[in-house]
Scaffold this motif. Structure first.
Motif, PDB file in Angstrom:
ATOM      1  N   PHE A   9       3.451 -30.705 -30.732  1.00  0.00           N
ATOM      2  CA  PHE A   9       4.516 -29.819 -30.294  1.00  0.00           C
ATOM      3  C   PHE A   9       5.131 -30.306 -28.993  1.00  0.00           C
ATOM      4  CE2 PHE A   9       6.448 -25.758 -29.257  1.00  0.00           C
ATOM      5  CZ  PHE A   9       6.947 -25.437 -30.497  1.00  0.00           C
ATOM      6  N   ILE A  10       4.253 -30.747 -28.090  1.00  0.00           N
ATOM      7  CA  ILE A  10       4.749 -31.245 -26.803  1.00  0.00           C
ATOM      8  C   ILE A  10       5.631 -32.460 -27.021  1.00  0.00           C
ATOM      9  CG2 ILE A  10       3.983 -32.444 -24.724  1.00  0.00           C
ATOM     10  CD1 ILE A  10       1.622 -30.425 -24.708  1.00  0.00           C
ATOM     11  N   SER A  13       8.987 -31.308 -28.319  1.00  0.00           N
ATOM     12  CA  SER A  13       9.840 -30.634 -27.339  1.00  0.00           C
ATOM     13  C   SER A  13      10.437 -31.639 -26.371  1.00  0.00           C
ATOM     14  CB  SER A  13       9.060 -29.548 -26.600  1.00  0.00           C
ATOM     15  OG  SER A  13       7.986 -30.100 -25.908  1.00  0.00           O
ATOM     16  N   PHE A  14       9.710 -32.737 -26.107  1.00  0.00           N
ATOM     17  CA  PHE A  14      10.267 -33.800 -25.271  1.00  0.00           C
ATOM     18  C   PHE A  14      11.557 -34.335 -25.896  1.00  0.00           C
ATOM     19  CE2 PHE A  14      10.661 -38.396 -24.638  1.00  0.00           C
ATOM     20  CZ  PHE A  14      10.731 -38.475 -23.262  1.00  0.00           C
ATOM     21  N   ILE A  16      13.417 -32.888 -28.198  1.00  0.00           N
ATOM     22  CA  ILE A  16      14.462 -31.858 -28.322  1.00  0.00           C
ATOM     23  C   ILE A  16      15.219 -31.707 -27.013  1.00  0.00           C
ATOM     24  CG2 ILE A  16      14.857 -29.396 -28.662  1.00  0.00           C
ATOM     25  CD1 ILE A  16      12.482 -29.451 -30.631  1.00  0.00           C
ATOM     26  N   ILE A  17      14.476 -31.672 -25.899  1.00  0.00           N
ATOM     27  CA  ILE A  17      15.145 -31.550 -24.597  1.00  0.00           C
ATOM     28  C   ILE A  17      15.975 -32.793 -24.306  1.00  0.00           C
ATOM     29  CG2 ILE A  17      14.768 -31.290 -22.120  1.00  0.00           C
ATOM     30  CD1 ILE A  17      12.215 -29.721 -22.825  1.00  0.00           C
ATOM     31  N   LEU A  18      15.435 -33.959 -24.688  1.00  0.00           N
ATOM     32  CA  LEU A  18      16.176 -35.209 -24.496  1.00  0.00           C
ATOM     33  C   LEU A  18      17.463 -35.207 -25.332  1.00  0.00           C
ATOM     34  CD1 LEU A  18      15.548 -37.560 -22.692  1.00  0.00           C
ATOM     35  CD2 LEU A  18      14.677 -38.792 -24.662  1.00  0.00           C
ATOM     36  N   ALA A  20      19.143 -32.601 -26.089  1.00  0.00           N
ATOM     37  CA  ALA A  20      20.070 -31.728 -25.374  1.00  0.00           C
ATOM     38  C   ALA A  20      20.739 -32.491 -24.235  1.00  0.00           C
ATOM     39  CB  ALA A  20      19.328 -30.504 -24.833  1.00  0.00           C
ATOM     40  N   ALA A  21      19.968 -33.359 -23.567  1.00  0.00           N
ATOM     41  CA  ALA A  21      20.544 -34.159 -22.482  1.00  0.00           C
ATOM     42  C   ALA A  21      21.632 -35.092 -23.028  1.00  0.00           C
ATOM     43  CB  ALA A  21      19.447 -34.963 -21.783  1.00  0.00           C
ATOM     44  N   ALA A  24      24.696 -33.184 -23.780  1.00  0.00           N
ATOM     45  CA  ALA A  24      25.450 -32.864 -22.567  1.00  0.00           C
ATOM     46  C   ALA A  24      26.274 -34.067 -22.110  1.00  0.00           C
ATOM     47  CB  ALA A  24      24.495 -32.428 -21.455  1.00  0.00           C
ATOM     48  N   VAL A  25      25.699 -35.275 -22.227  1.00  0.00           N
ATOM     49  CA  VAL A  25      26.444 -36.474 -21.844  1.00  0.00           C
ATOM     50  C   VAL A  25      27.662 -36.657 -22.745  1.00  0.00           C
ATOM     51  CG1 VAL A  25      26.345 -38.987 -21.843  1.00  0.00           C
ATOM     52  CG2 VAL A  25      24.546 -37.696 -20.757  1.00  0.00           C
ATOM     53  N   ILE A  97      20.492 -41.189 -17.429  1.00  0.00           N
ATOM     54  CA  ILE A  97      19.325 -40.643 -18.138  1.00  0.00           C
ATOM     55  C   ILE A  97      18.224 -41.694 -18.193  1.00  0.00           C
ATOM     56  CG2 ILE A  97      18.501 -39.948 -20.423  1.00  0.00           C
ATOM     57  CD1 ILE A  97      21.006 -38.390 -20.807  1.00  0.00           C
ATOM     58  N   ILE A 100      16.457 -42.014 -14.883  1.00  0.00           N
ATOM     59  CA  ILE A 100      15.536 -40.902 -14.605  1.00  0.00           C
ATOM     60  C   ILE A 100      14.267 -41.047 -15.434  1.00  0.00           C
ATOM     61  CG2 ILE A 100      15.244 -38.423 -14.972  1.00  0.00           C
ATOM     62  CD1 ILE A 100      18.170 -38.160 -13.975  1.00  0.00           C
ATOM     63  N   LEU A 101      14.429 -41.375 -16.718  1.00  0.00           N
ATOM     64  CA  LEU A 101      13.236 -41.547 -17.562  1.00  0.00           C
ATOM     65  C   LEU A 101      12.383 -42.701 -17.057  1.00  0.00           C
ATOM     66  CD1 LEU A 101      14.640 -40.953 -21.153  1.00  0.00           C
ATOM     67  CD2 LEU A 101      13.363 -39.377 -19.689  1.00  0.00           C
ATOM     68  N   PHE A 104      10.290 -41.566 -14.157  1.00  0.00           N
ATOM     69  CA  PHE A 104       9.121 -40.756 -14.525  1.00  0.00           C
ATOM     70  C   PHE A 104       8.048 -41.589 -15.224  1.00  0.00           C
ATOM     71  CE2 PHE A 104      11.752 -37.207 -13.404  1.00  0.00           C
ATOM     72  CZ  PHE A 104      10.819 -36.321 -12.882  1.00  0.00           C
TER      73      PHE A 104
ATOM     74  N   ILE B  42       7.597 -33.878 -20.011  1.00  0.00           N
ATOM     75  CA  ILE B  42       8.580 -32.800 -20.081  1.00  0.00           C
ATOM     76  C   ILE B  42       9.451 -32.799 -18.828  1.00  0.00           C
ATOM     77  CG2 ILE B  42       8.798 -30.291 -19.996  1.00  0.00           C
ATOM     78  CD1 ILE B  42       8.286 -31.436 -22.747  1.00  0.00           C
ATOM     79  N   ALA B  48      16.325 -35.325 -16.873  1.00  0.00           N
ATOM     80  CA  ALA B  48      17.447 -36.020 -17.495  1.00  0.00           C
ATOM     81  C   ALA B  48      18.478 -35.016 -17.987  1.00  0.00           C
ATOM     82  CB  ALA B  48      16.951 -36.881 -18.651  1.00  0.00           C
ATOM     83  N   PHE B  49      18.002 -33.904 -18.564  1.00  0.00           N
ATOM     84  CA  PHE B  49      18.947 -32.903 -19.051  1.00  0.00           C
ATOM     85  C   PHE B  49      19.746 -32.309 -17.905  1.00  0.00           C
ATOM     86  CE2 PHE B  49      19.977 -28.460 -19.673  1.00  0.00           C
ATOM     87  CZ  PHE B  49      20.876 -28.591 -20.708  1.00  0.00           C
ATOM     88  N   ALA B  52      22.366 -34.660 -16.749  1.00  0.00           N
ATOM     89  CA  ALA B  52      23.500 -34.747 -17.679  1.00  0.00           C
ATOM     90  C   ALA B  52      24.361 -33.490 -17.603  1.00  0.00           C
ATOM     91  CB  ALA B  52      22.984 -34.953 -19.099  1.00  0.00           C
ATOM     92  N   ILE B  56      29.007 -31.989 -16.287  1.00  0.00           N
ATOM     93  CA  ILE B  56      30.041 -31.192 -16.953  1.00  0.00           C
ATOM     94  C   ILE B  56      30.585 -30.156 -15.979  1.00  0.00           C
ATOM     95  CG2 ILE B  56      30.578 -29.771 -18.945  1.00  0.00           C
ATOM     96  CD1 ILE B  56      28.139 -30.929 -20.310  1.00  0.00           C
ATOM     97  N   ILE B  93      19.333 -40.597  -7.339  1.00  0.00           N
ATOM     98  CA  ILE B  93      20.018 -41.447  -8.314  1.00  0.00           C
ATOM     99  C   ILE B  93      21.524 -41.228  -8.258  1.00  0.00           C
ATOM    100  CG2 ILE B  93      20.351 -41.738 -10.808  1.00  0.00           C
ATOM    101  CD1 ILE B  93      17.352 -41.682 -11.104  1.00  0.00           C
ATOM    102  N   VAL B 204      11.609 -23.664 -27.851  1.00  0.00           N
ATOM    103  CA  VAL B 204      11.229 -25.056 -28.079  1.00  0.00           C
ATOM    104  C   VAL B 204       9.796 -25.311 -27.643  1.00  0.00           C
ATOM    105  CG1 VAL B 204      11.670 -27.416 -27.325  1.00  0.00           C
ATOM    106  CG2 VAL B 204      13.561 -25.937 -27.898  1.00  0.00           C
TER     107      VAL B 204
END
Lengths: 128, 228
Positions: A9-10, A13-14, A16-18, A20-21, A24-25, A97, A100-101, A104, B42, B48-49, B52, B56, B93, B204
């Motif tokens: 699941f974790i 979710s990583f 899914i959030i990515l 979304a990022a 957004a871009v 992005i 940032i990744l 981390f 996470i 990153a989200f 991004a 906007i 950044i 999620v």
């Protein structure tokens, strides 16, 4: 078993959030071109204020502003070698992005290196 | 509200860089003791989200625009240490690669958006969440988080305005009234975005926010079962 489900699941979710990022871009070229809250405020008031402040500071300021695009790769969220504005913005966002990744990734690797010797219960993880 | 180079006085930049740097060092040390890879994964995706989403800009009227800040979201989702480091990474950044916010003003930007816009509302959030039982339900928790998101943009613009005012960009009162006024509108959008995102993230990855409401909801469910 519960642990397996949880870690799956974790991982999901990583991504899914990515996703979304990335979404957004993709939307970022549609961003409003109006000045943001701070720029709007400065445009309204700063001209009077900056003129009264020392001219040396002003010269330095303008020199930095004009030189800005040369010093920074993705200045103003544009990629220098891509002409198409939307693609240029999207590419710079993707690069952000990745940066940032990457941070981390390095951060967690460094943290693991530091934490490993001084963690007495490290073996416990296997039994859980 | 990324302050460019050359606007703030050196003293303000140095002082806020000292505060931001000290906090970064402190939180980094604290994090080193309680590191977990899943949490960092996470954190990377969420950071990153937020980066991004900050690209906007949305119009808020008066010829101005605003963008998502996300500091409160990062803090609530990741906790203060990781949240602060995530926010700092975004700002570093942005200033190093995107010319969004000056390098000399980096400390001030981290202070405004990480400390005033992140830690301060998070402190209020965590205390209210702990003290008021109405905020310990899932709905109450997300409403409280949205309120703190509003507060986060408000406080960040307040400290940003104070820094600009005391640097002599314009009169303190003039600049404060303008910057806080426009950010009150941006803050409403921030609150709405955080509210929606929290509900999305709870779906999620439930574990992310369970600590804010789960134990209480379980307890009330237990007492209800006992009473029946």
């Amino acid at each position: 078993m519960n642990f397996v489900i949880k870690s799956a699941f974790i991982k999901n979710s990583f991504y899914i959030i990515l996703a979304a990022a990335f979404a957004a871009v993709m939307l970022s070229p549609m961003a409003s071109q109006n000045p943001d809250g701070l720029d709007w405020t400065i445009e309204k008031h700063a001209s009077a204020g900056l003129e009264s402040s020392s001219t040396a500071a002003n010269e330095k300021n303008s020199a930095e502003e004009t030189g800005e695009s040369n010093y920074f790769i993705f200045s103003d969220y544009k990629t220098p070698f891509i002409k198409n504005e939307s693609v240029s913005t999207i590419f710079s966002g993707l690069a952000g992005i990745m940066l940032i990744l990457a941070f981390f990734k390095f951060y967690s690797a460094a943290a693991r290196k530091n934490a490993a010797p001084s963690r007495p219960e490290a073996g416990d993880n296997l039994c859980r | 509200m990324h302050i460019p180079d050359g606007l703030l006085s050196n003293n303000i930049n140095i002082a806020s860089a000292a505060v931001s740097g000290g906090l970064f060092y402190y939180f980094n040390n604290r994090l080193a003791k309680t590191i977990d890879d899943a949490g960092l994964n996470i954190a990377g995706a969420l950071t990153a989200f937020v980066f991004a989403a900050q690209m906007i800009n949305f119009p808020v009227g008066f010829g101005a625009s605003g963008h998502f800040l996300g500091a409160s979201l990062l803090m609530i989702a990741l906790g203060a240490p990781l949240g602060f480091i995530s926010m700092s990474v975004i700002l570093v950044i942005q200033s190093l690669f995107f010319a969004d916010g000056g390098i000399t003003a980096l400390g001030s930007n981290i202070f405004n958006m990480g400390v005033m816009g992140g830690l301060a509302p998070y402190f209020i959030f965590i205390n209210l969440n702990g003290a008021v039982s109405a905020f310990k339900t899932r709905a109450g928790f997300s409403i409280l988080a949205a309120a703190c998101a509003w507060l986060s943009v408000f406080l960040a613009s307040l400290s940003c305005g104070l820094q600009l005012g005391f640097s002599g960009v314009a009169g303190v009162k003039t600049i404060l009234s303008t910057i806080v006024f426009i950010h009150c509108f941006i803050a409403c959008a921030e609150a709405a975005i955080v509210f929606v995102l929290l509900n999305f993230l709870t779906a999620v990855r439930p574990g992310l926010f369970e600590k804010y409401y789960k134990s209480y909801e379980d307890k009330t469910a237990e007492t209800a079962a006992v009473n029946q």
